[in-house]
Design a protein around this motif. Structure first.
Motif, mmCIF file in Angstrom:
data_model
loop_
_atom_site.group_PDB
_atom_site.id
_atom_site.type_symbol
_atom_site.label_atom_id
_atom_site.label_comp_id
_atom_site.label_asym_id
_atom_site.label_seq_id
_atom_site.Cartn_x
_atom_site.Cartn_y
_atom_site.Cartn_z
ATOM 1 N N LYS A 104 -56.186 11.601 48.444
ATOM 2 C CA LYS A 104 -55.969 10.649 49.541
ATOM 3 C C LYS A 104 -55.029 9.521 49.126
ATOM 4 C CE LYS A 104 -60.469 11.306 51.696
ATOM 5 N NZ LYS A 104 -61.785 10.667 51.939
ATOM 6 N N ASN A 105 -54.936 9.261 47.825
ATOM 7 C CA ASN A 105 -54.088 8.186 47.318
ATOM 8 C C ASN A 105 -52.777 8.682 46.720
ATOM 9 O OD1 ASN A 105 -55.288 5.355 47.501
ATOM 10 N ND2 ASN A 105 -57.068 6.629 46.992
ATOM 11 N N GLY A 106 -52.385 9.904 47.064
ATOM 12 C CA GLY A 106 -51.072 10.396 46.680
ATOM 13 C C GLY A 106 -50.983 11.033 45.309
ATOM 14 N N THR B 78 -60.476 1.336 46.694
ATOM 15 C CA THR B 78 -60.361 0.804 45.335
ATOM 16 C C THR B 78 -59.173 1.435 44.609
ATOM 17 O OG1 THR B 78 -62.720 0.312 45.157
ATOM 18 C CG2 THR B 78 -61.522 0.689 43.087
ATOM 19 N N LEU B 79 -59.100 2.746 44.629
ATOM 20 C CA LEU B 79 -57.987 3.422 43.955
ATOM 21 C C LEU B 79 -56.660 3.062 44.617
ATOM 22 C CD1 LEU B 79 -57.126 5.282 41.678
ATOM 23 C CD2 LEU B 79 -57.422 7.203 43.250
ATOM 24 N N GLY B 80 -56.640 2.955 45.928
ATOM 25 C CA GLY B 80 -55.417 2.543 46.630
ATOM 26 C C GLY B 80 -54.931 1.176 46.179
ATOM 27 N N LEU B 81 -55.857 0.230 46.006
ATOM 28 C CA LEU B 81 -55.480 -1.100 45.515
ATOM 29 C C LEU B 81 -54.905 -1.022 44.106
ATOM 30 C CD1 LEU B 81 -58.502 -3.225 46.796
ATOM 31 C CD2 LEU B 81 -56.114 -3.458 47.516
ATOM 32 N N LEU B 82 -55.520 -0.204 43.243
ATOM 33 C CA LEU B 82 -54.999 -0.041 41.882
ATOM 34 C C LEU B 82 -53.599 0.566 41.891
ATOM 35 C CD1 LEU B 82 -58.111 1.293 39.907
ATOM 36 C CD2 LEU B 82 -57.092 -0.990 39.773
ATOM 37 N N VAL B 83 -53.413 1.610 42.688
ATOM 38 C CA VAL B 83 -52.104 2.283 42.751
ATOM 39 C C VAL B 83 -51.034 1.319 43.243
ATOM 40 C CG1 VAL B 83 -50.786 4.069 43.972
ATOM 41 C CG2 VAL B 83 -53.021 4.620 42.981
ATOM 42 N N ARG B 84 -51.300 0.617 44.334
ATOM 43 C CA ARG B 84 -50.300 -0.332 44.861
ATOM 44 C C ARG B 84 -49.978 -1.415 43.836
ATOM 45 N NH1 ARG B 84 -53.020 1.097 49.322
ATOM 46 N NH2 ARG B 84 -54.466 -0.628 49.397
ATOM 47 N N TYR B 85 -51.004 -1.959 43.192
ATOM 48 C CA TYR B 85 -50.775 -2.983 42.180
ATOM 49 C C TYR B 85 -49.912 -2.439 41.040
ATOM 50 C CZ TYR B 85 -51.705 -5.978 38.158
ATOM 51 O OH TYR B 85 -51.566 -6.770 37.043
ATOM 52 N N LEU B 86 -50.284 -1.299 40.510
ATOM 53 C CA LEU B 86 -49.563 -0.747 39.362
ATOM 54 C C LEU B 86 -48.121 -0.406 39.701
ATOM 55 C CD1 LEU B 86 -52.358 1.485 37.827
ATOM 56 C CD2 LEU B 86 -51.343 -0.559 36.800
ATOM 57 N N LEU B 87 -47.898 0.272 40.825
ATOM 58 C CA LEU B 87 -46.547 0.746 41.133
ATOM 59 C C LEU B 87 -45.652 -0.315 41.773
ATOM 60 C CD1 LEU B 87 -47.226 4.381 42.400
ATOM 61 C CD2 LEU B 87 -46.558 3.611 40.103
ATOM 62 N N LEU B 88 -46.238 -1.294 42.438
ATOM 63 C CA LEU B 88 -45.408 -2.288 43.121
ATOM 64 C C LEU B 88 -45.317 -3.624 42.387
ATOM 65 C CD1 LEU B 88 -46.502 -1.647 46.816
ATOM 66 C CD2 LEU B 88 -44.512 -0.726 45.588
ATOM 67 N N ASP B 89 -46.339 -3.966 41.603
ATOM 68 C CA ASP B 89 -46.367 -5.290 40.976
ATOM 69 C C ASP B 89 -46.202 -5.281 39.462
ATOM 70 O OD1 ASP B 89 -46.803 -6.332 43.500
ATOM 71 O OD2 ASP B 89 -48.962 -6.572 43.221
ATOM 72 N N THR B 90 -46.299 -4.114 38.826
ATOM 73 C CA THR B 90 -46.177 -4.071 37.368
ATOM 74 C C THR B 90 -45.046 -3.122 36.976
ATOM 75 O OG1 THR B 90 -47.636 -2.182 36.881
ATOM 76 C CG2 THR B 90 -48.701 -4.339 37.224
ATOM 77 N N ASP B 91 -44.849 -2.992 35.676
ATOM 78 C CA ASP B 91 -43.802 -2.114 35.174
ATOM 79 C C ASP B 91 -44.238 -0.652 35.088
ATOM 80 O OD1 ASP B 91 -45.624 -2.649 33.129
ATOM 81 O OD2 ASP B 91 -44.110 -2.830 31.564
ATOM 82 N N VAL B 92 -45.456 -0.330 35.491
ATOM 83 C CA VAL B 92 -45.953 1.043 35.447
ATOM 84 C C VAL B 92 -45.238 1.899 36.492
ATOM 85 C CG1 VAL B 92 -47.995 2.501 35.862
ATOM 86 C CG2 VAL B 92 -48.190 0.408 34.509
ATOM 87 N N ARG B 93 -44.833 3.099 36.094
ATOM 88 C CA ARG B 93 -44.156 4.022 37.000
ATOM 89 C C ARG B 93 -44.882 5.359 37.138
ATOM 90 N NH1 ARG B 93 -43.017 0.198 38.591
ATOM 91 N NH2 ARG B 93 -41.079 -0.904 38.687
#
Length: 189
Positions: free
Chosen positions: A149-151, A115-130
């Protein structure tokens, strides 16, 4: 690149899906919110606890919270497992915070990590969140492991925060940032 909160995403992983809640989730949401073990390491003021009627919570969720907070249902094998949240967006820093909570029967199965991995990928790769931040109660080692585990990096210890209890809660602060983005945000202690 999407601006955060421009849409309600549907995120599909190997075993987990994150998507908009529906009224069909009201009963399992009610069961989860009544479990004191689920909420022992969480703030007292979470939206799903705001109203007794969980169908009403779901009906109002995207009107009252969105676009300052995005709460998605967590599903595995089409069963409601819990909630994932993105909140605290700070446009000048391109920063948002994340959190999650799962029904106890889904603990220890890797669902929180995915779940957290999906949130991280979405935020960092698909949105303007850095920059993504998270806070955990010091005692919550399971969530600390999920973050690692999710960096996420542990950046502060024993930080008092208002989580709605009688006294401030001592928390650990965690951060994950986009590759190549210079981290200039600091937690105030």
């Amino acid at each position: 690149m999407k601006k955060l909160f421009s849409e309600i995403p549907y995120l599909q992983g190997d075993r987990v899906t994150l998507s908009q809640l529906t009224e069909a989730d009201a009963e399992p949401l009610r069961e989860m919110t009544e479990d004191a073990d689920v909420y022992r390491y969480l703030p007292t003021f979470l939206y799903e606890k705001k109203y007794e009627d969980k169908a009403y919570v779901i009906r109002r969720l995207y009107d009252e919270c969105f676009p300052s907070s995005l709460i998605l249902g967590v599903y595995a094998e089409d069963a409601f497992c819990g909630l994932a949240e993105i909140y605290g967006y700070r446009a000048p820093f391109l920063k948002a915070s994340t959190g999650y909570r799962l029904a106890k029967k889904y603990w220890g199965k890797g669902i929180a990590t995915e779940t957290l991995g999906l949130l991280v990928r979405y935020l960092l790769l698909d949105t303007d969140v850095r920059i993504i931040t998270a806070s955990t109660m010091i005692e919550n080692r399971a969530s600390a492991n999920v973050l690692q585990k999710n960096g996420f990096r542990h950046v502060a210890h024993d930080v008092p925060e208002d989580w709605g209890f009688d006294a401030p809660v001592l928390t650990d602060k965690w951060i994950c940032s986009h590759a190549g983005y210079r981290l200039q945000y600091r937690f105030r202690t």
